[in-house]
Motif scaffolding. Structure first.
Motif, short mmCIF file in Angstrom:
data_model
loop_
_atom_site.label_atom_id
_atom_site.label_comp_id
_atom_site.label_asym_id
_atom_site.label_seq_id
_atom_site.Cartn_x
_atom_site.Cartn_y
_atom_site.Cartn_z
N LEU A 75 0.84 -1.19 0.00
CA LEU A 75 0.00 0.00 0.00
C LEU A 75 0.88 1.24 0.00
CD1 LEU A 75 -2.42 -1.05 2.89
CD2 LEU A 75 -2.94 -1.14 0.44
N ILE A 115 2.00 4.93 1.14
CA ILE A 115 1.84 5.71 2.36
C ILE A 115 2.63 7.01 2.24
CG2 ILE A 115 3.74 4.48 3.51
CD1 ILE A 115 2.21 4.91 6.17
N VAL A 169 -2.92 7.03 3.89
CA VAL A 169 -2.85 5.77 3.15
C VAL A 169 -4.03 5.71 2.18
CG1 VAL A 169 -2.80 3.25 3.30
CG2 VAL A 169 -1.77 4.65 5.13
N ILE A 189 -2.17 -0.73 11.25
CA ILE A 189 -1.30 0.18 10.50
C ILE A 189 -1.10 1.48 11.28
CG2 ILE A 189 -1.17 1.62 8.42
CD1 ILE A 189 -2.60 -0.68 6.92
N ASN A 212 2.39 2.99 12.66
CA ASN A 212 2.87 4.34 12.31
C ASN A 212 3.19 5.14 13.57
OD1 ASN A 212 2.49 3.81 9.60
ND2 ASN A 212 0.48 4.78 9.51
N THR A 240 -3.51 8.51 11.59
CA THR A 240 -3.34 8.01 10.23
C THR A 240 -4.69 8.10 9.54
OG1 THR A 240 -1.55 6.48 10.82
CG2 THR A 240 -2.77 6.02 8.80
N PHE A 296 -7.11 7.20 6.25
CA PHE A 296 -7.33 6.28 5.13
C PHE A 296 -8.48 6.83 4.30
CE2 PHE A 296 -5.81 3.89 8.78
CZ PHE A 296 -4.81 3.08 8.26
N THR A 339 6.06 2.70 1.03
CA THR A 339 5.20 1.57 0.71
C THR A 339 5.05 0.70 1.95
OG1 THR A 339 5.99 1.54 -1.57
CG2 THR A 339 4.87 -0.44 -0.77
N ILE A 340 3.81 0.39 2.30
CA ILE A 340 3.53 -0.55 3.39
C ILE A 340 3.53 -1.95 2.80
CG2 ILE A 340 1.82 -1.30 5.08
CD1 ILE A 340 0.76 1.59 5.10
#
Length: 263
Positions: free
Chosen positions: A3, A5, A24, A38, A42, A47, A49, A259-260
């Motif tokens: 994913l 980020i 994200v 996630i 972090n 965070t 999304f 990138t996650i």
């Protein structure tokens, strides 16, 4: 699964200032447990999304420990990603959220959030834990919003020098506590403590200005404000009260892209 980020500093015009947030982008929602994991990994205040919808985007915000109803700086950061990195072509972004429809537009180097105004109630009886946490400093008044307490102090220096007992603050049944006073060079200053949400002190809190703006509008007899959140990192905001809405303007700087990798 991989994913994208981004980590950005919001409500500042320079990297290492303001409030860091992760963003994200998603094409569809992952399980809530994954989103929370996630955010915990972090270890930032929030965070964000988001996923595309037919008329804009759906946004959600997570601290390292909980999902929250509203977050200003992470919404600002998300808008920056869409406008400046994803090249979103519309003049205004519409976000569906747990706090209703939120919009963000650009004006030169500023991003302007449109949030619902908070509902304020003066506390006739001061919460004992809040007074204990503030120590020798006695608030001028205490306000209860939908999710936070707000303690108004006598002057900016008291706000800057305050060292509250965050363990005691964490016992209050609210998202967090706003501390504010009239500013010396701006209209008002503030700080925000949210140990209940896993954040001892939030560097800059956009959503708190849905409480601060109507309060200071009544006290100062005006509707447009310059504001500073006087945490260690610091943050610069411009706010405007428009009926039942609050416009909150800030700047954003990109810190990293990554990138996650989840498996």
């Amino acid at each position: 699964m991989e994913l994208p980020i981004y980590q950005l500093d919001a409500f500042t015009n320079q990297v290492f200032g303001g409030n860091p947030a992760a963003v994200v982008p998603l094409t569809s929602w992952l399980p809530d447990e994954t989103l929370q994991a996630i955010a915990a990994e972090n270890n930032l205040a929030e965070t964000a999304f988001y996923v595309p919808t037919d008329h804009g985007f759906h946004i959600r915000w997570f601290t390292p420990t909980v999902e929250v109803d509203l977050c200003g700086h992470a919404t600002l950061a998300t808008a920056y990603v869409l406008f400046s990195i994803e090249n979103y072509a519309q003049e205004q972004i519409h976000f569906d959220s747990r706090s209703g429809v939120l919009t963000v537009r650009q004006e030169e180097d500023w991003l302007i959030l449109d949030f619902p105004v908070d509902t304020l109630h003066k506390q006739l009886v001061s919460p004992p834990a809040l007074l204990e946490a503030l120590g020798d400093i006695m608030p001028v008044e205490i306000i209860r919003g939908k999710t936070d307490f707000m303690a108004v102090l006598e002057n900016e220096e008291q706000v800057r020098s305050l060292n509250p007992d965050v363990i005691v603050l964490s016992t209050l049944p609210v998202r967090g506590v706003i501390i504010t006073a009239k500013g010396e060079e701006v209209d008002f200053v503030s700080r925000f403590f949210a140990p209940q949400s896993g954040i001892a002190e939030d560097p800059v809190t956009g959503s708190a200005h849905t409480t601060l703006t109507p309060y200071w509008a009544e006290k100062l007899g005006k509707t447009e404000f310059s504001a500073l959140q006087v945490s260690k990192r610091g943050g610069v905001l411009k706010t405007k009260l428009i009926g039942e809405r609050v416009e909150i303007a800030g700047q954003v700087r990109l810190y990293l892209k990554g990138t996650i990798v989840t498996g």
